[in-house]
Scaffold this active site. Structure first.
Site, short mmCIF file in Angstrom:
data_model
loop_
_atom_site.label_atom_id
_atom_site.label_comp_id
_atom_site.label_asym_id
_atom_site.label_seq_id
_atom_site.Cartn_x
_atom_site.Cartn_y
_atom_site.Cartn_z
N CYS A 164 0.83 -1.19 0.00
CA CYS A 164 0.00 0.00 0.00
C CYS A 164 0.88 1.25 0.00
O CYS A 164 2.08 1.17 0.13
CB CYS A 164 -0.89 0.00 1.22
SG CYS A 164 0.06 -0.02 2.76
N GLU A 211 -4.48 4.17 0.36
CA GLU A 211 -3.76 4.64 -0.82
C GLU A 211 -4.32 5.99 -1.20
O GLU A 211 -5.53 6.15 -1.28
CB GLU A 211 -3.95 3.64 -1.96
CG GLU A 211 -3.08 3.87 -3.16
CD GLU A 211 -1.63 3.46 -2.91
OE1 GLU A 211 -0.75 4.28 -3.22
OE2 GLU A 211 -1.39 2.35 -2.42
#
Length: 138
Positions: free
Chosen positions: A2, A110
């Site tokens: 991520c 994200e």
């Protein structure tokens, strides 16, 4: 992986969840809601001297062993690897096969490039968080 993750669990909760031994009393671990690559973060690993699990601070990101100065390698992205090709890439092959640790995470997210729209909520593993997914960790 991520782009960012967060950890809100305190060191005692992490120690209990991962069955760690005694933690140093001076080890501070405040909650962090914006953990970025190249920062020092706690991980659970096997202590090379005792063979027991311990909580250690390590830098997030892979620095090739040939590099003397980790800061000189910041220009390259070495924080994410694709699972389907991790054994094909020389930079990831050795560490993936021989070096492992657990990263205590409560959620991840994200950043999205969406002008004028709010960011989506972070992804969390569910109630209780800090689920141990690997049974093979020493």
């Amino acid at each position: 992986m991520c782009g960012r993750y967060y950890r809100r669990s305190d060191k005692q909760r992490i120690a209990e969840a991962f069955r760690l031994g005694k933690l140093p009393s001076d080890f501070q671990l405040p909650a962090d809601y914006n953990i970025a690559p190249s920062t020092n973060q706690p991980v659970i690993r096997t202590d090379p001297e005792t063979g027991e699990r311990c909580l250690s601070l390590m830098r997030w990101g892979l620095v090739p062993a040939k590099l003397a100065d980790p800061d000189a390698f910041k220009v390259y992205t070495t924080t994410n690897a694709r699972a389907e090709s991790i054994l094909d890439k020389p930079i990831w092959r050795g560490p993936f096969q021989h070096t492992r640790c657990l990263v205590p995470v409560d959620g991840f997210y994200e950043w999205l490039q969406r002008l004028g729209l709010p960011q989506p909520p972070p992804v969390e593993p569910g109630e209780g968080a800090l689920h141990q997914t690997s049974k093979n960790v020493r």
